[in-house]
Design a protein around this motif. Structure first.
Motif, mmCIF file in Angstrom:
data_model
loop_
_atom_site.group_PDB
_atom_site.id
_atom_site.type_symbol
_atom_site.label_atom_id
_atom_site.label_comp_id
_atom_site.label_asym_id
_atom_site.label_seq_id
_atom_site.Cartn_x
_atom_site.Cartn_y
_atom_site.Cartn_z
ATOM 1 N N ARG A 193 8.279 8.536 13.070
ATOM 2 C CA ARG A 193 8.203 7.459 14.049
ATOM 3 C C ARG A 193 6.940 6.642 13.806
ATOM 4 N NH1 ARG A 193 12.012 9.190 17.843
ATOM 5 N NH2 ARG A 193 11.481 7.547 19.322
ATOM 6 N N LEU A 194 7.079 5.310 13.881
ATOM 7 C CA LEU A 194 5.957 4.405 13.693
ATOM 8 C C LEU A 194 5.728 3.637 14.978
ATOM 9 C CD1 LEU A 194 6.830 4.946 10.658
ATOM 10 C CD2 LEU A 194 5.865 2.699 10.166
ATOM 11 N N SER A 195 4.483 3.569 15.404
ATOM 12 C CA SER A 195 4.134 2.811 16.600
ATOM 13 C C SER A 195 4.176 1.319 16.303
ATOM 14 C CB SER A 195 2.743 3.212 17.083
ATOM 15 O OG SER A 195 1.787 2.999 16.054
ATOM 16 N N ALA A 196 4.203 0.543 17.389
ATOM 17 C CA ALA A 196 4.268 -0.911 17.256
ATOM 18 C C ALA A 196 2.866 -1.461 17.024
ATOM 19 C CB ALA A 196 4.886 -1.527 18.504
ATOM 20 N N GLU A 197 2.483 -1.529 15.777
ATOM 21 C CA GLU A 197 1.132 -1.977 15.427
ATOM 22 C C GLU A 197 1.209 -3.131 14.434
ATOM 23 O OE1 GLU A 197 -1.046 1.299 13.912
ATOM 24 O OE2 GLU A 197 -0.819 2.531 15.710
ATOM 25 N N PRO A 198 0.888 -4.338 14.883
ATOM 26 C CA PRO A 198 0.775 -5.445 13.930
ATOM 27 C C PRO A 198 -0.373 -5.157 12.972
ATOM 28 C CG PRO A 198 0.882 -6.210 16.222
ATOM 29 C CD PRO A 198 0.637 -4.733 16.260
ATOM 30 N N PRO A 199 -0.500 -5.835 11.842
ATOM 31 C CA PRO A 199 0.297 -7.008 11.464
ATOM 32 C C PRO A 199 1.544 -6.641 10.669
ATOM 33 C CG PRO A 199 -1.506 -6.725 9.934
ATOM 34 C CD PRO A 199 -1.667 -5.634 10.956
ATOM 35 N N LEU A 200 2.434 -7.601 10.589
ATOM 36 C CA LEU A 200 3.658 -7.407 9.825
ATOM 37 C C LEU A 200 3.388 -7.126 8.359
ATOM 38 C CD1 LEU A 200 6.081 -10.151 11.204
ATOM 39 C CD2 LEU A 200 6.424 -7.686 11.301
ATOM 40 N N GLU A 201 2.296 -7.709 7.846
ATOM 41 C CA GLU A 201 2.019 -7.592 6.412
ATOM 42 C C GLU A 201 1.819 -6.149 5.974
ATOM 43 O OE1 GLU A 201 0.498 -9.640 8.491
ATOM 44 O OE2 GLU A 201 1.449 -11.527 7.862
ATOM 45 N N SER A 202 1.374 -5.299 6.875
ATOM 46 C CA SER A 202 1.122 -3.904 6.503
ATOM 47 C C SER A 202 2.272 -2.974 6.851
ATOM 48 C CB SER A 202 -0.152 -3.404 7.191
ATOM 49 O OG SER A 202 0.022 -3.374 8.608
ATOM 50 N N LEU A 203 3.302 -3.492 7.538
ATOM 51 C CA LEU A 203 4.357 -2.631 8.041
ATOM 52 C C LEU A 203 5.158 -1.977 6.924
ATOM 53 C CD1 LEU A 203 5.885 -1.461 10.416
ATOM 54 C CD2 LEU A 203 7.247 -3.562 10.522
ATOM 55 N N ALA A 204 5.557 -2.752 5.924
ATOM 56 C CA ALA A 204 6.347 -2.194 4.830
ATOM 57 C C ALA A 204 5.569 -1.102 4.104
ATOM 58 C CB ALA A 204 6.765 -3.293 3.857
ATOM 59 N N GLY A 205 4.268 -1.269 3.965
ATOM 60 C CA GLY A 205 3.457 -0.254 3.321
ATOM 61 C C GLY A 205 3.380 1.023 4.134
ATOM 62 N N ARG A 206 3.294 0.886 5.450
ATOM 63 C CA ARG A 206 3.286 2.068 6.311
ATOM 64 C C ARG A 206 4.603 2.823 6.199
ATOM 65 N NH1 ARG A 206 2.633 -0.039 11.969
ATOM 66 N NH2 ARG A 206 2.603 2.173 12.523
ATOM 67 N N PRO A 249 9.482 -6.268 23.702
ATOM 68 C CA PRO A 249 9.767 -7.702 23.737
ATOM 69 C C PRO A 249 8.671 -8.504 23.033
ATOM 70 C CG PRO A 249 10.274 -6.732 25.858
ATOM 71 C CD PRO A 249 9.614 -5.646 25.039
ATOM 72 N N GLY A 250 9.077 -9.319 22.092
ATOM 73 C CA GLY A 250 8.134 -10.097 21.300
ATOM 74 C C GLY A 250 7.735 -9.430 19.998
ATOM 75 N N TRP A 251 8.010 -8.141 19.862
ATOM 76 C CA TRP A 251 7.731 -7.397 18.624
ATOM 77 C C TRP A 251 8.970 -6.549 18.320
ATOM 78 C CZ3 TRP A 251 4.381 -7.143 14.641
ATOM 79 C CH2 TRP A 251 4.339 -5.979 13.863
ATOM 80 N N ASP A 252 10.000 -7.220 17.869
ATOM 81 C CA ASP A 252 11.254 -6.507 17.636
ATOM 82 C C ASP A 252 12.022 -7.063 16.443
ATOM 83 O OD1 ASP A 252 12.008 -8.893 19.029
ATOM 84 O OD2 ASP A 252 12.268 -7.796 20.894
ATOM 85 N N ILE A 253 12.480 -8.278 16.505
ATOM 86 C CA ILE A 253 13.321 -8.812 15.428
ATOM 87 C C ILE A 253 12.551 -8.893 14.119
ATOM 88 C CG2 ILE A 253 14.800 -10.693 14.677
ATOM 89 C CD1 ILE A 253 15.780 -9.171 17.130
ATOM 90 N N GLU A 254 11.361 -9.442 14.152
ATOM 91 C CA GLU A 254 10.614 -9.642 12.909
ATOM 92 C C GLU A 254 10.240 -8.322 12.228
ATOM 93 O OE1 GLU A 254 10.126 -12.318 11.076
ATOM 94 O OE2 GLU A 254 11.464 -13.261 12.539
ATOM 95 N N PRO A 255 9.701 -7.326 12.943
ATOM 96 C CA PRO A 255 9.407 -6.072 12.243
ATOM 97 C C PRO A 255 10.649 -5.385 11.694
ATOM 98 C CG PRO A 255 8.993 -5.863 14.603
ATOM 99 C CD PRO A 255 9.176 -7.305 14.320
ATOM 100 N N VAL A 256 11.748 -5.424 12.431
ATOM 101 C CA VAL A 256 12.976 -4.802 11.927
ATOM 102 C C VAL A 256 13.482 -5.549 10.706
ATOM 103 C CG1 VAL A 256 15.399 -4.317 12.459
ATOM 104 C CG2 VAL A 256 13.613 -3.776 14.125
ATOM 105 N N ARG A 257 13.447 -6.865 10.758
ATOM 106 C CA ARG A 257 13.876 -7.654 9.588
ATOM 107 C C ARG A 257 12.987 -7.350 8.385
ATOM 108 N NH1 ARG A 257 13.297 -12.722 11.432
ATOM 109 N NH2 ARG A 257 15.477 -12.916 12.050
ATOM 110 N N THR A 258 11.696 -7.246 8.616
ATOM 111 C CA THR A 258 10.762 -6.969 7.518
ATOM 112 C C THR A 258 11.086 -5.643 6.844
ATOM 113 O OG1 THR A 258 8.986 -8.256 8.539
ATOM 114 C CG2 THR A 258 8.334 -6.556 6.955
#
Length: 351
Positions: free
Chosen positions: A118-131, A149-158
């Motif tokens: 499980r990954l917590s909701a931690e911006p930025p998007l740029e580091s998400l794929a690496g995590r 809300p507000g942190w859902d579509i973009e991280p999942v798409r990434t």
């Protein structure tokens, strides 16, 4: 027929306050066999300690019982979390006395459990794929992203663009409502081939979950605790997936019953055992060995720090072995370390 002659409880926090504290329960039988249970205590005002000290502990001592299921009535004396810690310890004690593994006694059929992370909701998007990549490299078969809300579509798409074949689900943490914007976001998430949308709405709002499940193909996993809520969710078609948290259902006896209900209804199931000391994870592994637990489960200890159980409950290549050659939960507990780190202790001897 075991008789508990010693009841000990320990409230323990990880060193340097890095992780949540847990309540650990130790039961001693007449023959000297010991059984352990654990429940995480997430808030300072959590009533689990008081429930154990004033209700369940005194009621358990000196009671004759043939099987752990005979002790299910103790759950009526207190909250499910306190009951879970004692119920796990009863199963561990009973199985150790009979030299059988808990997984086998529960009816488990698996020799290993596929694990998720499980990954917590931690911006930025740029580091998400690496995590995500670090967990994939460690062999985890499913990734759960925390969304809000507000942190859902973009991280999942990434993540989906980076890993098209990844088994992916989201945990919404009860953060959404049935507002048009929130519903639009939840519907949009369905386009990313998710295993499940976990806890989209407030706990207990089965109507909202039912309406969402009718609108989307992605399975919904409502936030459930207790057999009554599961039965209602199945009847109302408020989801198709069960997140089976042993503590939330009140222990191994109730967790097995919940598994059986969900399995019979055709729901997919995964198991979770939060708690940093290894005992809760070992109990979750035993439940995850049941035949209806078809999805990767959250059953591993967090890496690093001292080891409280041996062997540790760790994933190797994305799987955790079910201890089928050792009695009870299958792990030795470092009692001295737990006693040394405990900031509160309780001992109730038999009268």
């Amino acid at each position: 027929m075991p008789r508990v002659i010693g009841f000990d409880a320990f409230r323990v926090a990880m060193p340097r306050g890095r992780r949540p504290e847990s309540i650990l329960v130790r039961l001693t039988g007449e023959d000297g066999v010991i059984g352990w249970g654990e429940v995480r205590s997430p808030e300072p005002g959590d009533a689990a300690w008081t429930d154990i000290e004033e209700r369940i502990g005194p009621a358990l001592l000196g009671v004759d019982w043939d099987r752990p299921e005979d002790m299910a009535g103790l759950a009526q004396l207190a909250g499910r979390r306190a009951a879970a810690a004692v119920d796990i310890a009863c199963w561990d004690l009973w199985c150790r006395a009979r030299r059988v593994p808990v997984a086998h006694a529960l009816g488990g059929t698996r020799t290993s459990v596929v694990t998720g992370a499980r990954l917590s909701a931690e911006p930025p998007l740029e580091s998400l794929a690496g995590r995500v990549n670090r967990y994939i490299g460690a062999g985890y078969a499913r990734i759960t992203l925390a969304v809000r809300p507000g942190w859902d579509i973009e991280p999942v798409r990434t993540v989906r663009q980076a890993y098209p074949a990844l088994a992916l689900q989201v945990d919404a943490g009860n953060a959404y409502s049935e507002s048009p914007a929130d519903l639009a976001a939840l519907e949009a998430l369905g386009a990313y081939r998710l295993l499940a949308i976990e806890r989209p709405f407030a706990r207990g709002d089965l109507g909202a979950h039912t309406r969402l499940q009718r609108r989307i193909d992605t399975p919904v996993a409502p936030d459930l605790g207790g057999l009554d809520s599961l039965e209602a969710a199945i009847a109302q078609e408020a989801g198709r997936t069960l997140s089976l948290r042993v503590a939330r259902f009140g222990g191994l006896t109730a967790a097995r019953a919940a598994h059986d209900l969900a399995y019979a209804a055709g729901w997919d199931v995964w198991c979770a055992g939060p708690g940093p000391f290894g005992i809760a994870q070992a109990a979750a592994v035993a439940v995850a060995s049941l035949p209806g637990c078809t999805l990767p489960s959250d059953v591993t200890e967090m890496a690093g720090g001292p080891r409280f159980v041996s062997p540790p409950v760790r994933s190797t290549g994305g799987v955790v072995a079910v201890p089928l050659t050792q009695p009870g939960l299958g792990h030795d507990v470092d009692e001295e370390l737990i006693a040394r780190l405990a900031d509160r202790t309780l001992r109730i001897p038999a009268v």
